[in-house]
Design an enzyme around this catalytic site. Structure first.
Site, short mmCIF file in Angstrom:
data_model
loop_
_atom_site.label_atom_id
_atom_site.label_comp_id
_atom_site.label_asym_id
_atom_site.label_seq_id
_atom_site.Cartn_x
_atom_site.Cartn_y
_atom_site.Cartn_z
N SER A 3 0.83 -1.21 0.00
CA SER A 3 0.00 0.00 0.00
C SER A 3 0.86 1.25 0.00
O SER A 3 0.53 2.26 -0.64
CB SER A 3 -0.93 0.00 1.21
OG SER A 3 -0.19 0.01 2.41
N ASN A 58 -0.93 7.79 -7.43
CA ASN A 58 -1.26 9.22 -7.44
C ASN A 58 -0.39 9.99 -8.42
O ASN A 58 -0.87 10.86 -9.16
CB ASN A 58 -1.10 9.80 -6.04
CG ASN A 58 -2.29 9.49 -5.16
OD1 ASN A 58 -3.33 10.14 -5.25
ND2 ASN A 58 -2.17 8.48 -4.32
N ARG A 80 0.37 3.47 -3.37
CA ARG A 80 -0.31 4.75 -3.16
C ARG A 80 0.46 5.88 -3.83
O ARG A 80 -0.10 6.71 -4.55
CB ARG A 80 -0.47 5.03 -1.67
CG ARG A 80 -1.14 6.39 -1.39
CD ARG A 80 -1.20 6.71 0.08
NE ARG A 80 -2.15 5.87 0.78
CZ ARG A 80 -1.82 4.86 1.57
NH1 ARG A 80 -0.53 4.57 1.77
NH2 ARG A 80 -2.73 4.14 2.18
#
Length: 302
Positions: free
Chosen positions: A229, A237, A233
């Site tokens: 994660s 993005n 992440r």
């Protein structure tokens, strides 16, 4: 942000694909070693290939970070600091306060680690604000006129954090630190107990024994999810932000009306993206501090 100058020579899909392909070095299908001429060829190189542009920019930005902070540290004064020293001190103080607020233990590693992550990730993310065609076009001119390469096979991504190899690599490094400090602080037996006796427990020995496999599956899933994660992440993005920049650049190259609208949109998105690149660097740092704090927690505090 600049327009897609060579959008006339290639289609929009080719332009997008070209900007999202890394300069990859590895073993070619004919058995020789060299740079991949397409994304498919790069994929066929497999594990023993390297994204040269990603690694190059990561090392350059890491070196810039090191030299900037080192120069300020060597010239630091106790009197009235300069504007640049003020900025560096503000960053260091911000990281120091963040560590003190989330990490109630003593460690010579966590503070410097948090500072390195915040600044290095921010620098890598900030490459997204450079005109999207500037550096790839410069690399293309160099490759064509100096190395005699095909212009459509010269790839050059300039945002390291849009490459999952970098973001997951950094997350994997943090994960190894988590494992190391977990075992050092709790011992192998204590770490094993943390994985097998939580979250479900019972005073009955037989029931507790039956719960061990369940706890182990849950805790291992939770443990492995942390680096995944953490890396995905950041990658997701920044990759999405890069795609939006590319789409707006294509719009600018269509006609005058869309060009003017696209330029305005590009400026707005760039201003908004400043918040994203800073926020993603901050989130990566905060999660690292939290995970390290959990690694230092003893079984009694768990």
């Amino acid at each position: 942000m600049s327009s897609a100058e060579h959008a006339e020579a290639i289609t929009s899909s080719e332009y997008i694909k070209h900007h999202l392909t890394n300069l990859t070095y590895g073993k070619l299908p004919d058995g020789t070693w060299g740079f991949a001429h397409s994304s498919d060829e790069a994929a066929q190189m497999g594990f023993w290939s390297i994204n040269v542009d990603t690694m190059g920019w990561s090392l350059v930005l890491g070196t810039v970070f090191f030299l900037l902070f080192r120069s300020v540290a060597k010239k630091v004064t106790s009197g009235v600091p300069t504007g640049f020293q003020n900025g560096i001190e503000a960053v260091v103080e911000f990281v120091d306060n963040s560590v003190k607020g989330m990490f109630p233990y003593k460690s010579a590693v966590v503070g410097p680690l948090a500072l390195t992550i915040l600044v290095w990730v921010f620098f890598m993310n900030a490459m997204d604000l450079i005109a999207i065609d500037l550096l790839p076009k410069t690399a293309e001119l160099f490759g064509v006129h100096v190395l005699g390469a095909d212009p459509h096979s010269v790839f050059f991504k300039v945002v390291p954090s849009t490459d999952p190899n970098i973001t997951l690599g950094m997350a994997a490094t943090v994960f190894l630190l988590i494992l190391f400090f977990s075992i050092r602080e709790k011992g192998i037996l204590g770490f094993a107990k943390e994985l097998t006796l939580h979250p479900f427990s019972s005073s009955n020995v037989i029931v507790q024994t039956l719960l061990i496999p369940v706890n182990l599956v849950l805790e291992l899933s939770n443990l492995i999810a942390k680096p995944i994660s953490l890396g995905l992440r950041l990658f997701g993005n920044l990759y999405a932000g890069e795609v939006i920049f590319i789409l707006i650049a294509i719009m600018i190259g269509v006609n005058l009306v869309l060009g003017v609208f696209g330029m305005s949109l590009q400026i707005i998105w760039a201003l908004f993206h400043i918040l994203i690149i800073a926020l993603q660097a901050f989130i990566f740092m905060v999660l690292t501090i939290v995970y390290m704090s959990m690694a230092f927690q003893t079984d009694e505090q768990h």
